[in-house]
Design a protein around this motif. Structure first.
Motif, PDB file in Angstrom:
ATOM      1  N   THR A   1     -18.992 -26.587 -21.784  1.00 44.55           N
ATOM      2  CA  THR A   1     -18.662 -25.436 -20.948  1.00 44.55           C
ATOM      3  C   THR A   1     -17.178 -25.148 -21.107  1.00 44.55           C
ATOM      4  O   THR A   1     -16.356 -26.063 -21.013  1.00 44.55           O
ATOM      5  CB  THR A   1     -18.995 -25.717 -19.470  1.00 44.55           C
ATOM      6  OG1 THR A   1     -20.395 -26.004 -19.382  1.00 44.55           O
ATOM      7  CG2 THR A   1     -18.672 -24.517 -18.595  1.00 44.55           C
ATOM      8  N   ALA A   2     -16.860 -23.893 -21.365  1.00 43.71           N
ATOM      9  CA  ALA A   2     -15.473 -23.432 -21.499  1.00 43.71           C
ATOM     10  C   ALA A   2     -14.641 -24.335 -22.404  1.00 43.71           C
ATOM     11  O   ALA A   2     -13.720 -25.016 -21.958  1.00 43.71           O
ATOM     12  CB  ALA A   2     -14.819 -23.288 -20.132  1.00 43.71           C
TER      13      ALA A   2
ATOM     14  N   ASP B   1      -7.783 -14.653 -28.251  1.00 40.10           N
ATOM     15  CA  ASP B   1      -8.159 -14.227 -26.906  1.00 40.10           C
ATOM     16  C   ASP B   1      -9.620 -13.780 -26.850  1.00 40.10           C
ATOM     17  O   ASP B   1     -10.308 -14.019 -25.846  1.00 40.10           O
ATOM     18  CB  ASP B   1      -7.244 -13.111 -26.414  1.00 40.10           C
ATOM     19  CG  ASP B   1      -5.810 -13.594 -26.180  1.00 40.10           C
ATOM     20  OD1 ASP B   1      -5.574 -14.825 -26.182  1.00 40.10           O
ATOM     21  OD2 ASP B   1      -4.926 -12.726 -26.007  1.00 40.10           O
TER      22      ASP B   1
ATOM     23  N   VAL C   1     -11.687 -16.867 -26.707  1.00 36.48           N
ATOM     24  CA  VAL C   1     -11.621 -17.405 -25.344  1.00 36.48           C
ATOM     25  C   VAL C   1     -12.616 -16.658 -24.451  1.00 36.48           C
ATOM     26  O   VAL C   1     -13.400 -17.279 -23.715  1.00 36.48           O
ATOM     27  CB  VAL C   1     -10.190 -17.310 -24.760  1.00 36.48           C
ATOM     28  CG1 VAL C   1     -10.189 -17.562 -23.254  1.00 36.48           C
ATOM     29  CG2 VAL C   1      -9.267 -18.286 -25.464  1.00 36.48           C
ATOM     30  N   SER C   2     -12.639 -15.338 -24.527  1.00 41.10           N
ATOM     31  CA  SER C   2     -13.538 -14.566 -23.663  1.00 41.10           C
ATOM     32  C   SER C   2     -15.013 -14.792 -24.011  1.00 41.10           C
ATOM     33  O   SER C   2     -15.867 -14.757 -23.135  1.00 41.10           O
ATOM     34  CB  SER C   2     -13.191 -13.077 -23.701  1.00 41.10           C
ATOM     35  OG  SER C   2     -13.580 -12.501 -24.921  1.00 41.10           O
TER      36      SER C   2
ATOM     37  N   THR D   1     -16.239 -17.583 -24.958  1.00 40.14           N
ATOM     38  CA  THR D   1     -16.613 -18.978 -24.702  1.00 40.14           C
ATOM     39  C   THR D   1     -16.281 -19.425 -23.282  1.00 40.14           C
ATOM     40  O   THR D   1     -16.137 -20.625 -23.028  1.00 40.14           O
ATOM     41  CB  THR D   1     -15.916 -19.922 -25.716  1.00 40.14           C
ATOM     42  OG1 THR D   1     -14.498 -19.765 -25.612  1.00 40.14           O
ATOM     43  CG2 THR D   1     -16.374 -19.655 -27.129  1.00 40.14           C
ATOM     44  N   ARG D   2     -16.192 -18.497 -22.343  1.00 40.34           N
ATOM     45  CA  ARG D   2     -15.843 -18.867 -20.962  1.00 40.34           C
ATOM     46  C   ARG D   2     -16.937 -19.668 -20.270  1.00 40.34           C
ATOM     47  O   ARG D   2     -16.661 -20.489 -19.428  1.00 40.34           O
ATOM     48  CB  ARG D   2     -15.541 -17.619 -20.151  1.00 40.34           C
ATOM     49  CG  ARG D   2     -14.169 -17.096 -20.429  1.00 40.34           C
ATOM     50  CD  ARG D   2     -13.727 -16.146 -19.351  1.00 40.34           C
ATOM     51  NE  ARG D   2     -12.372 -15.750 -19.613  1.00 40.34           N
ATOM     52  CZ  ARG D   2     -11.969 -14.498 -19.701  1.00 40.34           C
ATOM     53  NH1 ARG D   2     -12.835 -13.514 -19.536  1.00 40.34           N
ATOM     54  NH2 ARG D   2     -10.720 -14.220 -19.951  1.00 40.34           N
TER      55      ARG D   2
ATOM     56  N   SER E   1     -23.137 -18.399 -26.893  1.00 39.84           N
ATOM     57  CA  SER E   1     -22.653 -18.651 -25.531  1.00 39.84           C
ATOM     58  C   SER E   1     -23.371 -17.743 -24.553  1.00 39.84           C
ATOM     59  O   SER E   1     -24.193 -16.909 -24.950  1.00 39.84           O
ATOM     60  CB  SER E   1     -21.147 -18.382 -25.450  1.00 39.84           C
ATOM     61  OG  SER E   1     -20.887 -16.995 -25.590  1.00 39.84           O
TER      62      SER E   1
END
Length: 138
Positions: free
Chosen positions: A15-16, A58, A61-62, A64-65, A87
């Motif tokens: 997670t994340a 970035d 990142v978004s 894989t939150r 994801s």
């Protein structure tokens, strides 16, 4: 089943995950390089970041939150797992990054697996394709 085939069929889930750049993440102790994705390099030491490097990071990142899963397809020379990932935000993170135009297909290894995603980004003039200029693709 031989040992290399077992490793290649492994699933990594977390997670994340921590995101290093636009094509590399860490799920716990597992370092994962996204299969077929070539992202611009972020700043390393005195070497400046390549254009769109932080935008690509970035976006990863978004994407894989939430929960992330990766199917290992290989390992690279640095000992990282090379994987296709999904994801809560995307059924195919690798394709989503390439489709955004912030990354390109790493054809040297993917052999055209993401050609349609890259063609979509190019036709829509997204990211690296916006100005008609291209990065050197590998």
């Amino acid at each position: 089943m031989p040992a290399p085939a077992l490793l290649a069929a492994a699933i990594i889930a977390c997670t994340a995950p921590q995101v290093h750049d636009g094509d590399t993440l860490r799920c716990g102790a597992d370092r994962v390089r996204l299969y077929g994705v070539d992202a611009p390099e972020v700043k390393r030491g005195k070497t400046p970041a390549e254009p769109l490097a932080y935008e690509a990071r970035d976006l990863l990142v978004s994407l894989t939150r939430g929960r992330v899963g990766c199917r290992v397809v290989d390992h690279d020379r640095y000992g990282r797992h090379v994987a296709r990932c999904w994801s809560d935000a995307s059924p195919d993170i690798n394709a989503a990054l390439i489709r955004s135009g912030l990354t390109t297909e790493y054809r040297r290894y993917s052999k055209g697996a993401y050609a349609s995603a890259e063609a979509e980004a190019r036709q829509a003039r997204r990211g690296v394709w916006a100005s008609g200029q291209t990065r050197v693709t590998r």
